[in-house]
Motif scaffolding. Structure first.
Motif, PDB file in Angstrom:
ATOM      1  N   ALA A  18      46.360  43.306  42.189  1.00  0.00           N
ATOM      2  CA  ALA A  18      45.017  44.443  42.216  1.00  0.00           C
ATOM      3  C   ALA A  18      43.598  43.549  41.674  1.00  0.00           C
ATOM      4  O   ALA A  18      44.026  43.592  40.123  1.00  0.00           O
ATOM      5  N   PRO A  19      43.374  43.159  42.254  1.00  0.00           N
ATOM      6  CA  PRO A  19      42.138  42.688  41.936  1.00  0.00           C
ATOM      7  C   PRO A  19      41.382  43.282  40.542  1.00  0.00           C
ATOM      8  O   PRO A  19      40.607  43.966  40.799  1.00  0.00           O
ATOM      9  N   ALA A  20      41.014  43.066  39.921  1.00  0.00           N
ATOM     10  CA  ALA A  20      39.741  42.921  38.562  1.00  0.00           C
ATOM     11  C   ALA A  20      38.763  42.472  39.083  1.00  0.00           C
ATOM     12  O   ALA A  20      37.723  42.670  38.051  1.00  0.00           O
ATOM     13  N   LYS A  21      38.548  41.292  39.002  1.00  0.00           N
ATOM     14  CA  LYS A  21      38.150  39.745  38.881  1.00  0.00           C
ATOM     15  C   LYS A  21      37.531  39.268  40.117  1.00  0.00           C
ATOM     16  O   LYS A  21      39.171  38.402  39.963  1.00  0.00           O
ATOM     17  N   GLY A  22      36.806  38.495  40.247  1.00  0.00           N
ATOM     18  CA  GLY A  22      36.860  37.362  41.666  1.00  0.00           C
ATOM     19  C   GLY A  22      38.201  36.121  41.428  1.00  0.00           C
ATOM     20  O   GLY A  22      38.271  35.981  42.254  1.00  0.00           O
ATOM     21  N   ASP A  81      40.674  36.100  40.143  1.00  0.00           N
ATOM     22  CA  ASP A  81      42.028  37.202  40.868  1.00  0.00           C
ATOM     23  C   ASP A  81      42.632  36.686  41.757  1.00  0.00           C
ATOM     24  O   ASP A  81      43.693  37.204  42.080  1.00  0.00           O
ATOM     25  N   PHE A  82      41.509  36.451  42.843  1.00  0.00           N
ATOM     26  CA  PHE A  82      41.806  36.204  43.871  1.00  0.00           C
ATOM     27  C   PHE A  82      42.881  34.506  44.067  1.00  0.00           C
ATOM     28  O   PHE A  82      43.058  33.856  45.745  1.00  0.00           O
ATOM     29  N   VAL A  83      42.479  33.586  43.119  1.00  0.00           N
ATOM     30  CA  VAL A  83      43.035  32.329  42.901  1.00  0.00           C
ATOM     31  C   VAL A  83      44.812  32.272  43.798  1.00  0.00           C
ATOM     32  O   VAL A  83      45.201  31.278  44.552  1.00  0.00           O
ATOM     33  N   PRO A  84      45.404  32.707  42.784  1.00  0.00           N
ATOM     34  CA  PRO A  84      46.686  33.274  43.586  1.00  0.00           C
ATOM     35  C   PRO A  84      46.884  33.498  45.221  1.00  0.00           C
ATOM     36  O   PRO A  84      47.762  32.609  45.834  1.00  0.00           O
ATOM     37  N   VAL A  85      45.742  34.444  45.129  1.00  0.00           N
ATOM     38  CA  VAL A  85      45.760  34.585  46.921  1.00  0.00           C
ATOM     39  C   VAL A  85      45.047  33.306  48.110  1.00  0.00           C
ATOM     40  O   VAL A  85      46.061  33.179  48.820  1.00  0.00           O
ATOM     41  N   PHE A  86      44.240  32.028  47.294  1.00  0.00           N
ATOM     42  CA  PHE A  86      43.955  31.077  48.232  1.00  0.00           C
ATOM     43  C   PHE A  86      45.222  30.064  47.700  1.00  0.00           C
ATOM     44  O   PHE A  86      44.979  30.135  49.341  1.00  0.00           O
ATOM     45  N   GLU A  87      45.303  30.106  46.082  1.00  0.00           N
ATOM     46  CA  GLU A  87      46.735  28.611  46.595  1.00  0.00           C
ATOM     47  C   GLU A  87      48.216  29.586  47.458  1.00  0.00           C
ATOM     48  O   GLU A  87      48.458  28.217  47.512  1.00  0.00           O
ATOM     49  N   GLY A  88      48.110  30.834  47.158  1.00  0.00           N
ATOM     50  CA  GLY A  88      49.192  30.441  47.992  1.00  0.00           C
ATOM     51  C   GLY A  88      49.291  30.189  49.616  1.00  0.00           C
ATOM     52  O   GLY A  88      50.012  29.511  50.160  1.00  0.00           O
ATOM     53  N   THR A  89      47.890  30.912  49.709  1.00  0.00           N
ATOM     54  CA  THR A  89      47.642  30.627  51.845  1.00  0.00           C
ATOM     55  C   THR A  89      47.439  29.243  51.634  1.00  0.00           C
ATOM     56  O   THR A  89      48.367  28.003  52.813  1.00  0.00           O
ATOM     57  N   GLU A 104      32.583  38.386  43.790  1.00  0.00           N
ATOM     58  CA  GLU A 104      33.077  37.027  43.273  1.00  0.00           C
ATOM     59  C   GLU A 104      34.207  36.051  44.069  1.00  0.00           C
ATOM     60  O   GLU A 104      34.077  35.138  43.832  1.00  0.00           O
ATOM     61  N   GLY A 105      34.886  36.989  44.212  1.00  0.00           N
ATOM     62  CA  GLY A 105      36.373  36.137  45.730  1.00  0.00           C
ATOM     63  C   GLY A 105      35.600  35.207  46.580  1.00  0.00           C
ATOM     64  O   GLY A 105      36.346  34.359  46.085  1.00  0.00           O
ATOM     65  N   LEU A 106      34.713  36.086  46.889  1.00  0.00           N
ATOM     66  CA  LEU A 106      34.206  35.213  47.672  1.00  0.00           C
ATOM     67  C   LEU A 106      33.453  33.802  47.172  1.00  0.00           C
ATOM     68  O   LEU A 106      33.504  32.585  48.049  1.00  0.00           O
ATOM     69  N   ASP A 107      32.804  33.718  46.490  1.00  0.00           N
ATOM     70  CA  ASP A 107      32.418  31.994  45.214  1.00  0.00           C
ATOM     71  C   ASP A 107      33.384  32.026  45.196  1.00  0.00           C
ATOM     72  O   ASP A 107      33.539  30.308  45.104  1.00  0.00           O
ATOM     73  N   VAL A 108      34.966  32.307  44.410  1.00  0.00           N
ATOM     74  CA  VAL A 108      35.621  31.315  44.803  1.00  0.00           C
ATOM     75  C   VAL A 108      35.861  30.792  45.878  1.00  0.00           C
ATOM     76  O   VAL A 108      36.520  29.397  45.888  1.00  0.00           O
ATOM     77  N   ALA A 109      36.586  31.539  46.986  1.00  0.00           N
ATOM     78  CA  ALA A 109      36.440  31.070  48.102  1.00  0.00           C
ATOM     79  C   ALA A 109      36.251  30.168  48.933  1.00  0.00           C
ATOM     80  O   ALA A 109      36.214  28.618  49.378  1.00  0.00           O
ATOM     81  N   ALA A 110      34.633  30.172  48.179  1.00  0.00           N
ATOM     82  CA  ALA A 110      33.601  29.203  48.947  1.00  0.00           C
ATOM     83  C   ALA A 110      33.826  27.442  48.284  1.00  0.00           C
ATOM     84  O   ALA A 110      33.696  26.757  48.361  1.00  0.00           O
ATOM     85  N   GLY A 111      34.130  27.539  46.569  1.00  0.00           N
ATOM     86  CA  GLY A 111      34.385  26.639  46.158  1.00  0.00           C
ATOM     87  C   GLY A 111      36.028  25.822  46.665  1.00  0.00           C
ATOM     88  O   GLY A 111      35.613  24.806  46.756  1.00  0.00           O
TER      89      GLY A 111
END
Ligand SMILES: [Zn+2]
Length: 277
Positions: A51-55, A57-65, A108-115
């Motif tokens: 349950a993301p509270a900041k951008g 928090d999407f890191v594990p989602v992207f790392e998992g993918t 912010e989640g999109l910013d992390v993805a863009a990284g």
């Protein structure tokens, strides 16, 4: 092993989920049916129990993918990771925080993805706006999130896959141009043929033979979710190779058209290289 197909076979939108689904076994099935390349799209955060509270928090989602992507690549399948924030996340987020903060978590989640794209670990962003009815303020916030994704795509010279309402999304090419992004780099997932964006059509779509004959650029997808709890709600990982084979054998798709669907169009749209393995 089924007879190989004469062209690459690319699934433009698939999920592989080793936790809630069949994982690499589903990718194997795709490959056995003749699939050669896939665009692996990150699943929503709730699929990972997050349950993301900041951008961040999407890191594990992207790392998992990306970790799934490595496993699939080792099988000899071409994998292009597409990372982003599912547009429906805004509804869940707005239940537990105010809308302004929900919007910020999304951007912010999109910013992390863009990284990950900047570092060459992923090739495209996923964004969009809710495909269901939402209050006007939620739609406005979602459009701002989408604009942010389009700007990030321009900055990182990448494409965006959007998940949005049914219909053409006639306003999105204008939004892309305003962001400095060519509309030819915006892919509409689960598209209808009338969209001015690059359509990604579900493999069984009845308009495929006609569009192929007209020479229209489009791609094919399974939108396989790989969730054991919803086995009947989706078509399987084999659907893109299976329908491609069927159309080729029926003479409804020429080899040249299949090459356009599975290699030329995705290569041009995403800036990747797709060849027969
Ligand atoms: Zn999907």
């Amino acid at each position: 092993m089924t007879r190989p197909l004469p062209t690459p076979v690319t699934d433009d939108h698939i999920h592989i989920d080793p936790v809630n689904g069949r994982g690499l076994e589903a990718a194997k099935e795709f490959q056995r049916a003749g699939g050669t390349h896939l665009f692996l799209v990150s699943k929503p955060s709730w699929s990972f129990g997050i349950a993301p509270a900041k951008g961040g928090d999407f890191v594990p989602v992207f790392e998992g993918t990306l970790s799934i992507a490595r496993g699939i690549r080792e099988m000899g399948i071409g994998v292009f990771p597409v990372l982003g924030v599912h547009p429906a996340e805004i509804t869940r987020l707005a239940e537990v925080m105010d809308l302004a903060r929900a919007e910020r978590v999304m951007t912010e989640g999109l910013d992390v993805a863009a990284g990950y794209i900047a570092r060459g670990e992923a090739i495209a962003l996923k964004s969009g706006r809710p495909h269901y009815e939402v209050p006007p303020e939620v739609l406005a916030a979602s459009n701002r999130v989408l604009r942010h994704a389009l700007v990030l795509a321009r900055e990182n010279n990448c494409a965006v896959q959007i998940h949005a309402e049914g219909g053409p999304c006639a306003d999105v090419p204008g939004m892309a141009r305003e962001a400095g992004l060519a509309p030819g780099r915006v892919v509409k997932h689960f598209a209808t043929p009338g969209t001015p964006l690059v359509p990604s059509l579900i493999a069984r779509h009845e308009a495929i033979p006609a569009l192929a004959r007209e020479g229209r650029p489009f791609m094919m997808e399974s939108d396989y979710m790989d969730e054991n709890s919803r086995p009947g709600s989706v078509i399987g990982p084999k659907s893109v190779p299976r329908f491609t084979r069927r159309l080729l054998e029926a003479g409804e798709l020429s080899e040249e058209a299949a090459y356009r669907v599975h290699a030329e169009t995705p290569s041009r749209t995403y800036g990747v290289e797709i060849h027969l393995p």
